[in-house]
Design an enzyme around this catalytic site. Sequence first.
Site, PDB file in Angstrom:
ATOM      1  N   HIS A   1       1.828  18.756   3.661  1.00 57.07           N
ATOM      2  CA  HIS A   1       2.887  18.059   4.399  1.00 57.07           C
ATOM      3  C   HIS A   1       3.924  19.059   4.903  1.00 57.07           C
ATOM      4  CE1 HIS A   1       1.208  14.531   2.306  1.00 57.07           C
ATOM      5  NE2 HIS A   1       1.680  13.850   3.325  1.00 57.07           N
ATOM      6  N   HIS A   2       4.807  18.575   5.731  1.00 55.40           N
ATOM      7  CA  HIS A   2       5.872  19.396   6.310  1.00 55.40           C
ATOM      8  C   HIS A   2       6.812  19.927   5.222  1.00 55.40           C
ATOM      9  CE1 HIS A   2       8.522  15.909   5.695  1.00 55.40           C
ATOM     10  NE2 HIS A   2       7.523  15.182   6.151  1.00 55.40           N
TER      11      HIS A   2
ATOM     12  N   SER B   1       0.843  -1.189   0.000  1.00 52.98           N
ATOM     13  CA  SER B   1       0.000   0.000   0.000  1.00 52.98           C
ATOM     14  C   SER B   1       0.877   1.238   0.000  1.00 52.98           C
ATOM     15  CB  SER B   1      -0.913   0.017   1.230  1.00 52.98           C
ATOM     16  OG  SER B   1      -1.672   1.215   1.279  1.00 52.98           O
ATOM     17  N   ALA B   2       0.439   2.276  -0.716  1.00 50.82           N
ATOM     18  CA  ALA B   2       1.173   3.542  -0.737  1.00 50.82           C
ATOM     19  C   ALA B   2       1.058   4.265   0.600  1.00 50.82           C
ATOM     20  CB  ALA B   2       0.647   4.441  -1.854  1.00 50.82           C
ATOM     21  N   ASN B   3       0.071   3.885   1.402  1.00 51.64           N
ATOM     22  CA  ASN B   3      -0.124   4.497   2.714  1.00 51.64           C
ATOM     23  C   ASN B   3      -0.698   3.438   3.644  1.00 51.64           C
ATOM     24  OD1 ASN B   3      -1.476   6.009   4.941  1.00 51.64           O
ATOM     25  ND2 ASN B   3      -0.845   7.792   3.766  1.00 51.64           N
ATOM     26  N   MET B   4      -0.080   3.251   4.815  1.00 49.69           N
ATOM     27  CA  MET B   4      -0.502   2.200   5.730  1.00 49.69           C
ATOM     28  C   MET B   4      -1.542   2.672   6.745  1.00 49.69           C
ATOM     29  SD  MET B   4       0.927  -0.464   4.653  1.00 49.69           S
ATOM     30  CE  MET B   4       0.494  -1.561   6.007  1.00 49.69           C
TER      31      MET B   4
ATOM     32  N   LYS C   1       9.448  17.594   3.088  1.00 47.79           N
ATOM     33  CA  LYS C   1       9.042  16.530   2.163  1.00 47.79           C
ATOM     34  C   LYS C   1       9.508  16.864   0.755  1.00 47.79           C
ATOM     35  CE  LYS C   1       4.989  13.831   0.707  1.00 47.79           C
ATOM     36  NZ  LYS C   1       5.635  12.526   1.000  1.00 47.79           N
TER      37      LYS C   1
END
Length: 266
Positions: free
Chosen positions: A159-160, A127-130, A163
Amino acid sequence: AEVSENKTVNVRKVEKKTETALSPSEIAERIEGSAEIKFLFDEAQKLFGRPLNYTEQRGLIHITDYLGLNTDIILMIIRYCKSQDSCTMKKIDAIASAWEKEGIKTHTEAEKKLIYDAAEKIPVFYSANMSLGIALLVELAKTTAKTFPDADIEIIEKHHNRKLDAPSGTALLLANAIKEVRTKAKLIVGRAGQAKREVDEIGIHAIRMGNIIGEHEVIVGTDTQTITLKHEAHSRALFAEGAIAAAEFLIGQPAGMYDMKSMING
């Protein structure tokens, strides 16, 4: 600007030549004259745990010059062969030739190849994001896009300021999921200039500031109403929670590729 669905890194185009056998002295000249070849040989020797012999040196130059694979990919192949206890030049060259025919040219493409190959033997969760919350957001976004087929859709991700990539992998995950129910949609990153919004656009906008862990917002708007779906990460512990849930889900599963949708649908 339109964006490709697959993010890639460090593509080095190499014009193929007519191969001729290199003598040891010619190989020595290549090492002396090419920082890339020298780096490849140095790193390969570390992986082999010994100096490279003539056949190995010639083989690695062959892969570089005539198959066009970059150093990063070649070293990945060597590491893979070592993990399979079959780190011979014949095996390395066979994999490199197969990857060249499949058009694998980047680190990301090579990683995905190894992941999907592994899934033929063992259960693999990818997955690209968990985040479980993001997985739910993906399904909600698809359902909303399908329910309102004529609505405009925009994605905003925050995002911060450290990134590097934009748009985020999660923003692309959301956009590509929506494309499953809007097959004619095209991804547009940012807006500038003077042009009307086209019907099939999915706009993606990236914001980088402060210490934002991650925010993703999907806006679906018609002439009469707007639906806003949003996920905000408060702690990176959420990724660990999702990873643990995925590991528990894989227990007892047959070989294959699984993702967040597989887990949510049970």
